[in-house]
Design a protein around this motif. Structure first.
Motif, PDB file in Angstrom:
ATOM      1  N   GLY A 130      24.332  64.988  28.341  1.00  0.00           N
ATOM      2  CA  GLY A 130      23.844  65.362  29.666  1.00  0.00           C
ATOM      3  C   GLY A 130      22.524  64.727  30.051  1.00  0.00           C
ATOM      4  N   TRP A 131      22.070  63.743  29.271  1.00  0.00           N
ATOM      5  CA  TRP A 131      20.816  63.053  29.603  1.00  0.00           C
ATOM      6  C   TRP A 131      21.181  61.753  30.329  1.00  0.00           C
ATOM      7  CZ3 TRP A 131      16.122  65.270  29.042  1.00  0.00           C
ATOM      8  CH2 TRP A 131      16.058  66.416  28.255  1.00  0.00           C
ATOM      9  N   VAL A 132      20.932  61.749  31.641  1.00  0.00           N
ATOM     10  CA  VAL A 132      21.262  60.607  32.490  1.00  0.00           C
ATOM     11  C   VAL A 132      20.045  60.260  33.348  1.00  0.00           C
ATOM     12  CG1 VAL A 132      23.730  61.146  32.570  1.00  0.00           C
ATOM     13  CG2 VAL A 132      22.180  62.109  34.304  1.00  0.00           C
ATOM     14  N   ASP A 133      20.032  59.066  33.859  1.00  0.00           N
ATOM     15  CA  ASP A 133      18.922  58.644  34.723  1.00  0.00           C
ATOM     16  C   ASP A 133      19.253  59.022  36.157  1.00  0.00           C
ATOM     17  OD1 ASP A 133      16.766  57.498  35.939  1.00  0.00           O
ATOM     18  OD2 ASP A 133      17.288  55.419  35.443  1.00  0.00           O
ATOM     19  N   SER A 134      18.916  60.225  36.560  1.00  0.00           N
ATOM     20  CA  SER A 134      19.301  60.728  37.882  1.00  0.00           C
ATOM     21  C   SER A 134      18.389  60.226  38.995  1.00  0.00           C
ATOM     22  CB  SER A 134      19.287  62.267  37.876  1.00  0.00           C
ATOM     23  OG  SER A 134      17.970  62.748  37.655  1.00  0.00           O
ATOM     24  N   ASN A 135      17.211  59.714  38.660  1.00  0.00           N
ATOM     25  CA  ASN A 135      16.276  59.286  39.697  1.00  0.00           C
ATOM     26  C   ASN A 135      16.004  57.777  39.652  1.00  0.00           C
ATOM     27  OD1 ASN A 135      14.780  59.161  37.373  1.00  0.00           O
ATOM     28  ND2 ASN A 135      13.421  60.878  37.897  1.00  0.00           N
ATOM     29  N   ASP A 136      16.818  57.056  38.893  1.00  0.00           N
ATOM     30  CA  ASP A 136      16.745  55.587  38.838  1.00  0.00           C
ATOM     31  C   ASP A 136      15.356  55.049  38.492  1.00  0.00           C
ATOM     32  OD1 ASP A 136      19.451  55.259  39.489  1.00  0.00           O
ATOM     33  OD2 ASP A 136      19.003  55.438  41.636  1.00  0.00           O
ATOM     34  N   ASN A 137      14.662  55.745  37.594  1.00  0.00           N
ATOM     35  CA  ASN A 137      13.337  55.244  37.181  1.00  0.00           C
ATOM     36  C   ASN A 137      13.388  54.552  35.813  1.00  0.00           C
ATOM     37  OD1 ASN A 137      13.659  57.383  35.426  1.00  0.00           O
ATOM     38  ND2 ASN A 137      11.658  58.324  35.867  1.00  0.00           N
ATOM     39  N   GLY A 138      14.624  54.383  35.284  1.00  0.00           N
ATOM     40  CA  GLY A 138      14.783  53.695  34.013  1.00  0.00           C
ATOM     41  C   GLY A 138      14.744  54.594  32.799  1.00  0.00           C
ATOM     42  N   THR A 139      14.458  55.876  33.014  1.00  0.00           N
ATOM     43  CA  THR A 139      14.385  56.830  31.905  1.00  0.00           C
ATOM     44  C   THR A 139      15.344  57.982  32.178  1.00  0.00           C
ATOM     45  OG1 THR A 139      12.061  56.283  31.544  1.00  0.00           O
ATOM     46  CG2 THR A 139      12.864  58.315  30.546  1.00  0.00           C
ATOM     47  N   ARG A 140      16.093  58.368  31.185  1.00  0.00           N
ATOM     48  CA  ARG A 140      17.033  59.474  31.343  1.00  0.00           C
ATOM     49  C   ARG A 140      16.287  60.794  31.539  1.00  0.00           C
ATOM     50  NH1 ARG A 140      22.375  58.383  29.312  1.00  0.00           N
ATOM     51  NH2 ARG A 140      22.562  56.206  28.601  1.00  0.00           N
ATOM     52  N   ASP A 141      16.977  61.736  32.164  1.00  0.00           N
ATOM     53  CA  ASP A 141      16.382  63.051  32.387  1.00  0.00           C
ATOM     54  C   ASP A 141      17.481  64.101  32.399  1.00  0.00           C
ATOM     55  OD1 ASP A 141      17.052  63.649  35.489  1.00  0.00           O
ATOM     56  OD2 ASP A 141      16.563  61.525  35.224  1.00  0.00           O
ATOM     57  N   GLN A 162      10.189  50.931  20.409  1.00  0.00           N
ATOM     58  CA  GLN A 162       9.965  51.352  21.794  1.00  0.00           C
ATOM     59  C   GLN A 162      10.872  50.586  22.755  1.00  0.00           C
ATOM     60  OE1 GLN A 162       6.101  50.226  23.495  1.00  0.00           O
ATOM     61  NE2 GLN A 162       5.919  52.294  24.335  1.00  0.00           N
ATOM     62  N   GLN A 163      11.025  49.283  22.522  1.00  0.00           N
ATOM     63  CA  GLN A 163      11.872  48.482  23.404  1.00  0.00           C
ATOM     64  C   GLN A 163      13.349  48.821  23.200  1.00  0.00           C
ATOM     65  OE1 GLN A 163      10.906  46.254  25.936  1.00  0.00           O
ATOM     66  NE2 GLN A 163      13.065  46.692  26.345  1.00  0.00           N
ATOM     67  N   TYR A 164      13.768  48.965  21.938  1.00  0.00           N
ATOM     68  CA  TYR A 164      15.160  49.343  21.684  1.00  0.00           C
ATOM     69  C   TYR A 164      15.513  50.655  22.391  1.00  0.00           C
ATOM     70  CZ  TYR A 164      16.243  45.923  17.971  1.00  0.00           C
ATOM     71  OH  TYR A 164      16.519  44.779  17.261  1.00  0.00           O
ATOM     72  N   LEU A 165      14.620  51.631  22.283  1.00  0.00           N
ATOM     73  CA  LEU A 165      14.913  52.951  22.875  1.00  0.00           C
ATOM     74  C   LEU A 165      14.848  52.911  24.394  1.00  0.00           C
ATOM     75  CD1 LEU A 165      13.023  55.105  20.230  1.00  0.00           C
ATOM     76  CD2 LEU A 165      15.492  55.060  20.626  1.00  0.00           C
ATOM     77  N   GLN A 166      13.947  52.096  24.938  1.00  0.00           N
ATOM     78  CA  GLN A 166      13.886  51.960  26.392  1.00  0.00           C
ATOM     79  C   GLN A 166      15.186  51.359  26.929  1.00  0.00           C
ATOM     80  OE1 GLN A 166      11.248  53.033  28.559  1.00  0.00           O
ATOM     81  NE2 GLN A 166      13.048  52.762  29.864  1.00  0.00           N
ATOM     82  N   ASP A 167      15.808  50.488  26.135  1.00  0.00           N
ATOM     83  CA  ASP A 167      17.058  49.859  26.561  1.00  0.00           C
ATOM     84  C   ASP A 167      18.187  50.873  26.762  1.00  0.00           C
ATOM     85  OD1 ASP A 167      15.852  47.387  26.510  1.00  0.00           O
ATOM     86  OD2 ASP A 167      16.665  46.798  24.561  1.00  0.00           O
ATOM     87  N   VAL A 168      18.101  52.028  26.130  1.00  0.00           N
ATOM     88  CA  VAL A 168      19.124  53.064  26.328  1.00  0.00           C
ATOM     89  C   VAL A 168      18.567  54.234  27.140  1.00  0.00           C
ATOM     90  CG1 VAL A 168      20.387  52.436  24.242  1.00  0.00           C
ATOM     91  CG2 VAL A 168      18.622  54.212  24.121  1.00  0.00           C
TER      92      VAL A 168
END
Length: 588
Positions: free
Chosen positions: A402-413, A440-446
């Protein structure tokens, strides 16, 4: 051999100047006056005293150069009292002056110190039911002030570990498995356990405190928390005694003439505190240190080019690891990010980072991600899930959770909470900080944000009672190198009872993990005396840790040491590295 900036720093304090006694000029004999020929023969010619030969005063021999071995620490000990520290560097510093019953040598066999005999069932020192262990103590062992080391010192140490007035690192295993500690006489220690306890040899009385020095302090102050002995233990039972500890600079040890084996070969050992691992590498390369400590595989290619330096690798049970903050609001420590309570999120993190690539790129392929915490031992679970790099699987698991990027800021929420995690490690070790940047970069990619928040080593390891950032939950992911009670595989940090509380701040379970199945297995292995069954239990523990991602291996971290070729008889142990410092030597 060069001793440049180190000796410039310490020469005034530690190098005794030798004195040459100047010889006074020899007296010049007085010339005789010429004698006139007598006109008359004298009645009797007086006998003339022969002139004394000039003599030189004896010249004192110059004092011999002291035999000194230097080493570098880029993490300064937080205490020199084992009761207050779980820090590896502190353990190294303590090994030099404060042995317990025995150390484990470079073959991982007991090397007796305060004990005169190692207890076994065959020699009758372990009872048939395994609950009573008798330890004969060395009658010749004494403290550096000449007082004997007796069973009362061990009883006092036991009492101080358990006394709530002392803010100790942990009371385990004494509080759970030791029923009593007694003395049948001054040199016979009797340990009574509540039930057979498998890892007793690596966990009980690895140090001892001098009762005659510290009991008066405890009686006067009501605690040992602030005792001077914790920092400058002048009365010791080991091969060397601490002469000086200057923060952020050095620790100086001098030979203990009252050590039970006799005076050690070296006169002094110097620990130079350097700011980081890079400063240590410079000292090794320049010949300014004799022993290099806690080196990285990334340093190996450079070390292999050094002519006067020998590299040693020893199995020590250590693995560079990730730990997750699973504390909840019910725990005393701050709760971790709510996403971490979901095993799918933790699994997604494991799949999202290519630890094989990190080992290849940062560590030159010299090591690899471990499958469990007991790598290279029979206790390593062979079928553990290694979570090989799979960003598609990571994304799938995060979506399912249920963690999705609902506000298109590049980070799931989720439910208005951004999936941004605090990632902490120790300041000053470049390979760890580089790992943070890559991860940090690997995790940002997902879609997982990372905030890096490191702490200096002198506070990072502090207990809950001391306000340590990890112990109090100031992290989501934390990285360091961790080991069991090597060479025994036992670990207590997964027990529910080791979660710190306000009333009982001691405890090593800084992650808030309380898994009933895991707890049961950890307790079962501690009292299992059948070696094969114990191996099976650790395979189950490894399965639980990896399946639930309570722990994640970053790289297998065998200890790497360097020694300058001028040193002799240094035999590094993976359990107690400085076990034989009494016989270290240097060439002329």
């Amino acid at each position: 051999m060069r001793r440049t900036w180190f000796y410039a720093l310490l020469s005034m304090a530690v190098v005794a100047a030798f004195v040459l006694t100047a010889c006074g000029p020899a007296e010049t004999p007085v010339a005789e006056e010429p004698v006139e020929e007598p006109t008359e023969a004298p009645a009797e010619e007086p006998t003339e005293e022969p002139a004394e030969e000039p003599t030189e005063e004896p010249t004192e021999e110059p004092a011999a150069e002291p035999k000194i071995v230097t080493m570098t620490f880029f993490e300064e000990p937080d205490s020199l009292n084992t009761m207050y520290s779980g820090m590896w560097f502190a353990g190294l510093a303590i090994d030099i002056f404060n042995p317990g019953l025995w150390y484990f040598d470079d073959n991982l066999e007991p090397s007796l110190e305060m004990a005169a005999e190692f207890p076994t069932a065959d020699n009758g020192l372990i009872s048939e039911d395994g609950t009573t262990i008798t330890v004969p103590l060395r009658e010749e062992a004494q403290w550096s002030d000449g007082e004997p080391v007796t069973a009362d010192d061990f009883i006092f140490t036991y009492e101080m570990i358990l006394d709530p007035a002392n803010t100790v690192q942990s009371t385990w295993p004494y509080d759970e498995y030791v029923e009593s500690v007694e003395a049948s006489d001054d040199h016979t220690l009797v340990l009574n356990f509540t039930e057979p306890f498998a890892p007793w040899a690596t966990t009980i009385f690895q140090f001892v405190m001098p009762e005659h020095v510290l009991r008066p302090v405890f009686e006067e102050e009501g605690t040992l928390d602030n005792a001077a002995w914790n920092r400058t233990p002048e009365v010791v039972n080991g091969a060397f005694r601490v002469r000086e500890w200057q923060s952020a600079s050095h620790i100086i040890y001098e030979a203990n003439d009252n050590y039970w084996r006799g005076r050690p070969v070296l006169d002094e050992i110097h620990i130079l505190i350097v700011p980081d691992a890079e400063a240590q590498m410079a000292a090794i390369e320049n010949g300014d240190t004799d022993i290099g400590i806690f080196l990285s595989y990334a340093d190996v290619p450079v070390i292999e080019e050094m002519e006067d330096v020998e590299l040693t690798t020893v199995l020590s049970g250590y693995n560079e690891s990730w730990f997750f903050n699973l504390n909840t609001e019910e725990n005393a420590a701050d709760a971790g990010h709510p996403a971490l309570q979901d095993v799918e999120v933790r699994q997604a993190i494991a799949y999202a980072v290519d630890f094989d690539a990190i080992c290849e790129e940062l560590l030159y392929g010299k090591t690899y991600p471990p499958s469990t915490k007991w790598e290279e031992t029979p206790y390593d679970y062979p079928d553990a899930n290694l979570y090989k790099y799979d960003p598609d699987m990571a994304n799938q698991l995060l979506d399912e959770a249920g963690w999705v990027d609902s506000n298109d800021n590049g980070t799931r929420d989720k439910d208005g909470v951004e999936l941004v995690l605090t990632y902490a490690t120790t300041q000053g070790r470049e390979v760890r900080e580089q790992t943070q940047v890559i991860a940090q970069q690997y995790l940002q990619d997902v879609g997982i944000g990372i905030e890096i928040q490191n702490a200096s080593y002198d506070v990072f390891w502090n207990s809950y009672g001391e306000g340590g950032p990890i112990a109090t939950g100031q992290f989501d992911i934390a990285q360091w190198s961790d080991s069991p009670d090597f060479p025994d595989p036992n670990e207590d940090q997964w027990l529910c009872s080791e979660i710190p509380t306000e009333d009982e701040p001691e405890g090593n379970n800084w992650y808030g993990i309380c898994d009933e199945e895991l707890d049961e297995m950890v307790r079962a292995q501690a009292v299992e005396v059948d070696p094969n069954r114990r191996i099976e239990l650790f395979h189950d523990i490894g399965r639980i840790l990896t399946d639930n991602v309570y722990w994640l291996g970053v790289w297998h971290d065998n200890d790497l040491w360097t020694r300058n070729m001028r040193t002799q008889n240094i035999k590094i142990s993976g359990a107690d590295p400085f076990w034989n410092c009494f016989e270290w030597d240097v060439s002329e």
